[in-house]
Write an enzyme that holds these catalytic residues in place. Structure first.
Site, PDB file in Angstrom:
ATOM      1  N   SER A 124       0.804  -1.223   0.000  1.00  0.00           N
ATOM      2  CA  SER A 124       0.000   0.000   0.000  1.00  0.00           C
ATOM      3  C   SER A 124       0.832   1.267   0.000  1.00  0.00           C
ATOM      4  O   SER A 124       0.317   2.336  -0.342  1.00  0.00           O
ATOM      5  CB  SER A 124      -0.936   0.012   1.217  1.00  0.00           C
ATOM      6  OG  SER A 124      -1.880  -1.024   1.137  1.00  0.00           O
ATOM      7  N   GLU A 344     -10.298   7.173   1.985  1.00  0.00           N
ATOM      8  CA  GLU A 344      -9.831   5.787   1.953  1.00  0.00           C
ATOM      9  C   GLU A 344     -10.660   4.931   2.900  1.00  0.00           C
ATOM     10  O   GLU A 344     -10.965   5.325   4.018  1.00  0.00           O
ATOM     11  CB  GLU A 344      -8.364   5.694   2.385  1.00  0.00           C
ATOM     12  CG  GLU A 344      -7.835   4.268   2.383  1.00  0.00           C
ATOM     13  CD  GLU A 344      -6.666   4.041   3.325  1.00  0.00           C
ATOM     14  OE1 GLU A 344      -5.970   3.029   3.162  1.00  0.00           O
ATOM     15  OE2 GLU A 344      -6.460   4.881   4.228  1.00  0.00           O
TER      16      GLU A 344
END
Length: 560
Positions: A124, A344
């Site tokens: 990520s 997110e």
């Protein structure tokens, strides 16, 4: 910790499961009229004709974007989107397969290649650097080019790369971050920080040698690198001096402040702009009382680390991702120059373990913190439920914005080795069983993982899941290869886009292209050969002028 389930539970489980399956079948069963309708070719022909007409009416919005919203579903691969679509429909009492998610209504679609400079299957941090800053990077690093080496502090300096959020702020736009993780997590961190380690949340996490070399923790960079107007998520403990009791969990030593330098970064953020009305909140009651008209800057930290998973969220103490997204847009949209918002959602887990193997399914549940994605732990129900909630945030943002001036992009950083199949019939519960037994004469769930902690073998055979509540929120789907943590997937992920210049998202693109397309759409440096401003008659459709605007962008696309 909950009380362990008694060992008489296995005797009741099979009939209980039968009732659950029967209820699901009744709830999801189509009407006779629906079945008759789908048997006729005329139904499908009419549906396709409507889709075709909608496609023919589609015209690119080839003017400049005032606002940009980037939605990032961490780990939300295409298979996750498909399964979430079915789950959403089944939650509404439908079959599920024909359900349409909010993101799936976006007119433009592309695929993103997610590899990093050093990894075929990325993490990520490197992917966040790509879609935020426009360059591919190395695993574990945020906001740095691939010249930086993970964990080597001296490779930080001179290799910094800057995000669209950072550049939008310098251009006069308001900027915000909303996340269900800690706000110092890799995905949001690449928007404002430059670190050779995604795990350096506070100065307590940085090795002393790296501190001497001048490396700065991510939490400090959050409040010093960019003046971020709205910050909503978790991560309180990295912002306060070591030993500071947490306001929500004052007796928990593991949730106390973590900073060695004794700085209170919450106060640093609040005092950074004395000319603005800034507010800090940590409780939903405070959050709900915020007057968005009078608030210029908002910092909300609702958990010491990552926020609670939606299934387990305390609705009286923590806001949902939908509520945080709404509040952020309301505050940021007051800026006449526009805004950039990053939202997110990440898939956390609460894990189950066997307490007494003699009882087979006597379970004790415990909270192990928000360490990683639900997919990493093979807990599909938590991950997919969160994906549905993420889509609701996308839908709410669409209701609060205008497509004529706001470019909205929905994508993922990477996928997971998650799939579903097994010749399941139409309307099969997404967490249910495949209709046939495997070659070992035992059943299997439709959802499976290629690897992960769901690999359970006893005496050389698979676990017999008829003795397991596979509809439970904490059930770990079966995996083919045993690993403590399921891995990311390396396949492409989808990009959904709507609004000004959304047509730039088409075909198969490298992940770092996302940042460049967003920057160009809003005329954010380094781009100066920008699309024109929104015409005064933006509400009117003009096919010819739209075509000219679209063609005017071709030289830029070809040259770049």
């Amino acid at each position: 910790m909950q009380t362990p389930r008694s060992c008489w539970f296995p005797r009741l489980l099979p009939p209980l499961l039968a009732l659950v399956l029967l209820a699901a079948a009744v709830r999801l069963a189509p009407t006779e009229a629906e079945q008759d309708r789908e048997r006729e070719p005329a139904y499908w022909n009419a549906q396709a004709k409507e889709m075709l007409q909608a496609a023919l009416r589609l015209r690119p919005r080839a003017h400049r974007a005032k606002n940009i919203i980037l939605f990032l579903g961490d780990g939300m691969g295409v298979s996750t989107v498909s399964a979430a679509r079915i789950l959403k429909g089944q939650m509404d009492g439908r079959w599920g397969e024909d359900t349409i998610l909010a993101m799936e209504t976006f007119p433009y679609l592309a695929l993103s290649k997610t590899y990093s400079v050093d990894k075929q299957v990325a993490d990520s941090a490197s992917t966040a650097t790509a879609y935020h800053c426009g360059v591919k990077a190395n695993s574990k690093t945020v906001g740095l080019s691939a010249n930086a080496v993970a964990h080597e502090c001296n490779t930080t300096f001179g290799n910094e790369v800057y995000s669209v959020l950072h550049r939008a702020k310098k251009q006069g736009k308001s900027v915000g971050i909303v996340t269900t993780t800690r706000v110092q997590h890799a995905s949001p961190a690449a928007a404002y920080a430059h670190s050779v380690s995604r795990s350096w949340y506070s100065d307590n996490d940085i090795p002393s040698s790296a501190r001497r070399q001048g490396c700065v923790d991510i939490a400090t960079q959050l409040v010093t690198n960019v003046d971020i107007d709205v910050i909503l998520g978790g991560g309180r403990m990295y912002m306060t001096p070591k030993g500071t009791p947490d306001p929500e969990y004052p007796a928990w030593s593991s949730r106390k402040g973590d900073r060695k330098d004794k700085r209170n970064l919450i106060d640093v953020w609040k005092k950074a702009r004395p000319d603005k009305h800034s507010q800090y909140v940590w409780h939903k009651r405070q959050f709900d009382e915020i007057n968005v008209k009078r608030t210029d800057r908002l910092l909300g930290l609702f958990e010491p680390k990552d926020m609670r998973y939606e299934v387990y969220r305390n609705t009286t103490r923590d806001p949902s991702i939908v509520e945080m997204t709404e509040k952020a847009i309301q505050i940021l949209s007051k800026n006449p120059n526009g805004y950039f918002l990053f939202v997110e959602d990440e898939y956390f887990f609460i894990r189950s373990h066997l307490l007494l193997r003699a009882c087979l399914i006597c379970l004790v549940l415990y909270l192990r913190g928000r360490i990683d994605h639900g997919h990493h732990e093979g807990v599909a129900k938590l991950a997919l439920t969160e994906a549905v909630m993420f889509d609701r945030a996308v839908q709410r943002a669409s209701q609060l914005t205008r497509e004529s001036d706001t470019l909205t992009v929905v994508t993922a950083d990477h996928s997971h080795v998650f799939t579903f199949g097994g010749n399941t019939p139409r309307g099969n519960p997404i967490f249910g069983l495949a209709p046939k037994q495997a070659d070992d004469r035992m059943p299997f769930t439709s959802i499976l993982y290629a690897n992960g902690p769901g690999y359970v073998h006893a005496n050389g055979t698979r676990e017999n899941i008829t003795l397991v509540d596979y509809y439970d929120e904490e059930y770990m789907q079966q995996a083919a290869v045993p690993l403590d943590s399921e891995t990311h997937g390396g396949e492409d992920v989808a990009i959904y886009a709507k609004g000004p210049m959304a047509h730039l998202f088409h075909g198969v693109k490298e992940q770092h292209y996302i940042a460049h397309a967003m920057a160009y759409a809003a005329c954010i440096p380094p781009y100066t050969d920008c699309p024109p401003h929104l015409p005064i008659s933006a509400g009117q459709s003009n096919t010819f002028s739209g075509l000219l605007l679209c063609l005017s962008g071709l030289p830029w696309i070809l040259v770049r």
